[in-house]
Every structure is written in C-alpha cells, then in structure tokens.
Design a protein around this motif. Structure first.
Motif: not given
Ligand SMILES: *Cc1c(COP(=O)(O)O)cnc(C)c1O
Length: 361
Positions: A64-79
C-alpha cells in the motif's frame, strides 16, 4: 550445459535467468558502456533502475501507498539492533516471539536498546513446534511485536499471520519473503536480508508503515535512522548498487512468471514432494518438526544412522546436489527450497534419497 542443483540456505541459489541476464549486461549495462557497479547512484540510469525495482516490488507484493520501501545495508542482523533504536524510546518495551535461532538472535541484539518481553518461546521444546498463539503473553503497551515467520535453521514456519491487535507487527522475513502472496497491511514493518530469496548478500529490503517513521526512537546518528533513509530514497549514502540491481532483476523474473500466487503454488508442491519422500522412507529419513509448523523453505532432515551423514553428503555432491549439510545447531541435512530452486531440483533430490536408502539400507 551440466546442471547442478544448489540447496544452500544462504547466500542461496539465484534464478538462472537472472544470472544470465546480469552476465549479458555485465560489460555494457543499459547502453552505458560500463557495468552497473561502475557508475554513480546519482546518475539517471541508476535512479531509473532503482525506482523501477521499487515499483516492481510494490506490484508483486501489493504494497500500500502508506508504506515506504527501503533498500538498506547491514544484513538482517544489523536491523535486529536498528529496529528497536528506531521504533522504541529508552523506557519502552517490545514483545518478542522466540521460535528458533534467528528470533533468539533478534532478542539478544535488541536488549541493549529496550526492555525485551519474551512473550512466547519454543525453546523448551527444542523449537520443534511453534508456541501456540493463545499462549503468547502480549503487552498492549509494547512498542511492537517482533517475530520470525520462517526459521531458516530450525525449519519451522508460521502459516498465516498472527493477530496482535493494534500493536505494530514486525517480521524478519529474510527466508520467506516473496514465497507467497502476503497482506502487507497486517504489518508495521517487514525486513529481509536479500541473500535467501531476493538477490546477493549485503542488501536488506524493508517495508515500513510510514507513521512508524515518525516515532522519535533513540538518539542516534542519521545513518541509522529509517526516516532519513526514506526521505533520501535509500540514498543517504552510497547504496549497494549491485544488490539493488540484482534484486530488481529478480522482481522482474517473478512478475514474468506470473507473480507470487504462482510461486506459492510451486513452493507448496516442492515442499510437499520432499516431506512426502522423508515421511514415506519408513524411518530412513526423518524431519522432527510438528507437521503444522513445517517450513516450505527450509527442510532439515536426519538419516536413521548419523554415521552415514558423510557418505550422504559426498555422494549427493557427486550427483550434483549441492549444499545439503545441515546447520551445526541442528545437525543432519537441510534442503533449502527458495523461489530459485525448481521442482526438477527437488525431484533429483528425492530420487537420490530413495536410491541412497536402497544402496545403504
Ligand atoms: C539469514 C538470516 C538472518 C541473518 O542475516 P544476515 O544478513 O547474515 O544478517 C536473519 N534472519 C533470518 C530469518 C535469516 O534467515
């Protein structure tokens, strides 16, 4: 061309068509006389590719439009660490559902940043089944509820999205994103390391409800703040350009195949076929997971005699069936059946397993 089948848990097999396209475009991407890795992420070619990848992911998943899509780094672990920093204040707590290795890791990485309430855990039962929803001790004031829909090492998967009321649901979908259609609106935040079902390692795809980006979180550098990444279209600093590009090719491949409904059907058929071979082996092979919680993506199994493990691995590799060794936390074997692994690979594996059991019975 000689075929081998790659059952790696991650970094995992990529679709052959995606690899061939990347190979074809390697020296001259998009008429630029250079590879995609060798040019500015601020250039018009890269910006257009990046936007298309996001649009294709939005179409695939119905984001949906009220969601942002991000392309990040760091692996799942950093998050595991960055999510509590962003979504919770110093005095907040969050609920965590522990269903295997990765959700336990998410807990330990979150602890420095907030009070963790382990609302349910499958640890006492060796993670062979999921803690039933009616046993979860959820706190209605929690900053969020975190869970891991598919446990890559233990091979347990939630089938269906748990209802957690008004508290935002946060999901580590590293090993099951894009494997079936998903109602994104049920989630506050979805994140996935790319190297299982999207592309190469070093990229994290995140889908986050925009109102959650307004939360003040903890004091932190801008580079950690999701709101700043969103405002900069994930180009706050140099992104993983190669990963973003390959992810975009995978999204196009999925759209061309007919989308996530088609993938869900294929993934169901692949997993069913392998579990049938295991359950029908008269105890020669065994998968210990409660059937209702079995993963469609990662299938751990043991041989009736672990003394045969080394022979099984050696012979399977010689037969062109790669990376079947199980994680050391569980032992035995593990076959990962992500989107890029076709039914032929599963047929080759089950055929080999039957033959092996006959020869080494
Ligand atoms: C592989 C995996 C991770 C770890 O990913 P990294 O990119 O190595 O940090 C976390 N969660 C799940 C479910 C995984 O499968």
């Amino acid at each position: 061309m000689s075929r081998v089948w790659n059952f790696s848990a991650g970094p995992a097999a990529l679709p052959q068509a995606v690899l061939e396209r990347a190979q074809h475009e390697m020296l001259d991407w998009n008429g630029s006389d250079a590879s995609v890795m060798e040019q500015s992420h601020r250039g018009k070619r890269f910006i257009a590719m990046a936007a298309q990848a996001e649009a294709d992911l939005r179409e695939l998943m119905g984001i949906p439009a009220d969601y942002a899509v991000l392309f990040l780094q760091g692996g799942a672990t950093q998050h595991f660490a960055q999510i509590p920093m962003n979504l919770a204040g110093e005095h907040d707590s969050a609920d965590y559902i522990v269903s295997g290795h990765w959700s336990a890791k998410a807990v330990s990485e979150a602890r420095p940043y907030l009070r963790v309430n382990v609302a349910a855990s499958g640890e006492a039962g060796d993670y062979l089944k999921l803690p039933p929803r009616d046993s979860w001790q959820l706190d209605p004031h929690a900053a969020y509820v975190h869970y891991t829909p598919n446990e890559t090492i233990h091979g347990v998967e939630f089938h269906g999205i748990p209802d957690v009321g008004e508290v935002p649901l946060v999901a580590d979908m590293s090993s099951n994103i894009l494997s079936e259609p998903l109602d994104v609106s049920r989630f506050g935040l979805i994140y996935a390391g790319a190297q299982k079902n999207i592309g190469p390692s070093g990229l994290v795809v995140m889908i986050v409800r925009r109102d959650l980006l307004q939360r003040p979180g903890r004091p932190m550098a801008r580079i950690f703040r999701y709101a700043d990444h969103a405002a900069a279209d994930s180009m706050l600093n140099t992104p993983n350009t190669w990963g973003w590009y390959l992810a975009g090719l995978t999204f196009q491949w999925l759209l061309a195949l007919g989308g996530l409904g088609v993938m869900a059907e294929r993934n169901r058929a692949k997993a069913e076929s392998l579990y049938r071979a295991i359950d029908g082996s008269g105890g020669y092979y065994r998968n210990p997971i409660e059937p209702a919680a079995r993963s469609r993506m990662n299938v751990p199994f043991t041989l009736h005699d672990s003394a045969l493990d080394a022979v099984f691995l050696q012979e399977s590799e010689a037969a062109g069936l790669l990376a079947l060794k199980g994680h050391k936390a569980v032992g035995g074997m593990r076959a990962s059946l992500y989107n890029a692994v076709p039914m032929e690979a599963v047929q080759a594996l089950t055929g080999f397993m039957r033959d092996f059991a006959q020869r080494h019975g």
